[in-house]
Motif scaffolding. Structure first.
Motif, PDB file in Angstrom:
ATOM      1  N   PHE A 281     -12.198   0.356  -0.708  1.00 23.99           N
ATOM      2  CA  PHE A 281     -12.362  -1.070  -0.408  1.00 23.99           C
ATOM      3  C   PHE A 281     -13.641  -1.607  -1.019  1.00 23.99           C
ATOM      4  CE2 PHE A 281     -13.883  -4.483   2.510  1.00 23.99           C
ATOM      5  CZ  PHE A 281     -12.837  -5.379   2.328  1.00 23.99           C
TER       6      PHE A 281
ATOM      7  N   LEU B 160       0.828  -1.210   0.000  1.00 24.85           N
ATOM      8  CA  LEU B 160       0.000   0.000   0.000  1.00 24.85           C
ATOM      9  C   LEU B 160       0.862   1.261   0.000  1.00 24.85           C
ATOM     10  CD1 LEU B 160      -2.882  -0.895   2.495  1.00 24.85           C
ATOM     11  CD2 LEU B 160      -2.978  -0.856   0.003  1.00 24.85           C
TER      12      LEU B 160
ATOM     13  N   ILE C 197      -5.932  -0.111   5.029  1.00 25.69           N
ATOM     14  CA  ILE C 197      -6.559   0.514   3.862  1.00 25.69           C
ATOM     15  C   ILE C 197      -7.029   1.925   4.200  1.00 25.69           C
ATOM     16  CG2 ILE C 197      -8.622   0.385   2.395  1.00 25.69           C
ATOM     17  CD1 ILE C 197      -8.166  -2.711   2.415  1.00 25.69           C
TER      18      ILE C 197
END
Length: 286
Positions: free
Chosen positions: A100, A59, A93
């Motif tokens: 998502f 990420l 996230i």
């Protein structure tokens, strides 16, 4: 359950599968197919022990986009209740500003509503829920170890209340079992009532391959005596098993969804789910 380590967790299309295998027991599950090269019993769920560490690293490096999960294994299998790998993934996230999207049949997803709301405020969340039958008793046969259809509809309505967009997968629909006008119409009414954004329906039918065909036929013998022989006569070893009512039911599906402003073109729905918004809302990092 057993643990393994993996070299990466996100695919080139930013999808992840932290678990491999499932305990929901759905009689039609394509993920049992040999083509996926699962070298362990399907119910002996593989847990990617280093998934969270890899996800954080990946990420940090990637452009902001939607992170998806659930295509191979439902992320909210019972193991997740204690392991919390998906919840910890959602924390990452959110922290790094991604969106998502997930596919599930489980009301366990409501445990993470607090995080999903935060991600949705900062970027975007799309919750996808599979619905196959409006009959809860039949649901307990087709999908025995997961919450019933009526409970899933309650979940969809809960996300509607929180302005989180939802998509329904209307599949598979099993020939001579749930391929009726009454079933499809009832599911569509529930989707309309729950304010879903889109419904994915490729056709009225199912697919079978080596690996899941044998399991499916075993369950037909158990719950629908004599039906396996009818399947063998009509479909042989075909991959695609369309319902004899496919044309009529697909026409009804397309007409009713269009009337109520629900997306029904599969590729438009996929584009909607993968589109990452540019929001100015800033949320406190975890």
């Amino acid at each position: 359950m057993h643990y393994t380590n993996t070299k990466s967790i996100l695919s080139s299309k930013n999808r992840m599968n932290i678990y491999r295998g499932c305990s929901h027991g759905c009689i039609y599950c394509d993920s049992r197919s040999n083509v996926y090269n699962m070298n362990h019993d399907f119910e002996d769920i593989e847990v990617k022990e280093n998934a969270l560490l890899l996800l954080k690293k990946e990420l940090i490096k990637r452009h902001k986009t939607m992170i998806g999960t659930g295509a191979m294994t439902d992320p909210y299998i019972p193991l997740e209740k204690n392991l919390k790998y998906i919840r910890k993934s959602l924390e990452l996230i959110y922290k790094y500003g991604f969106g998502f999207s997930c596919i599930t049949k489980s009301d366990l997803i409501l445990r993470d509503l607090d995080l999903l709301k935060k991600i949705n405020e900062k970027s975007k969340v799309v919750v996808q829920m599979t619905l196959t039958t409006a009959d809860d008793e039949l649901c307990k046969i087709l999908e025995p170890n997961v919450c019933t259809t009526s409970k899933r509809i309650e979940v969809l309505k809960r996300f509607q209340e929180e302005d989180i967009q939802t998509v329904v997968w209307l599949c598979p629909i099993l020939p001579y079992i749930n391929d009726t006008y009454e079933n499809i119409d009832s599911i569509l009414d529930s989707c309309i009532d729950a304010g879903v954004s889109g419904i994915v329906c490729f056709e009225i039918g199912l697919t079978l391959r080596e690996g899941n065909r044998g399991y499916f036929y075993k369950k037909l013998d158990q719950h629908f005596p004599g039906l396996k022989e009818k399947y063998v006569r009509e479909f042989g070893d075909s991959y695609s098993l369309p319902s004899p009512n496919n044309d009529e039911l697909m026409s009804h599906f397309l007409n009713k969804t269009k009337k109520h402003g629900i997306l029904n073109n599969t590729w438009e729905i996929f584009e909607f789910m993968s589109d990452f918004p540019q929001k100015t809302v800033q949320s406190r990092l975890i």
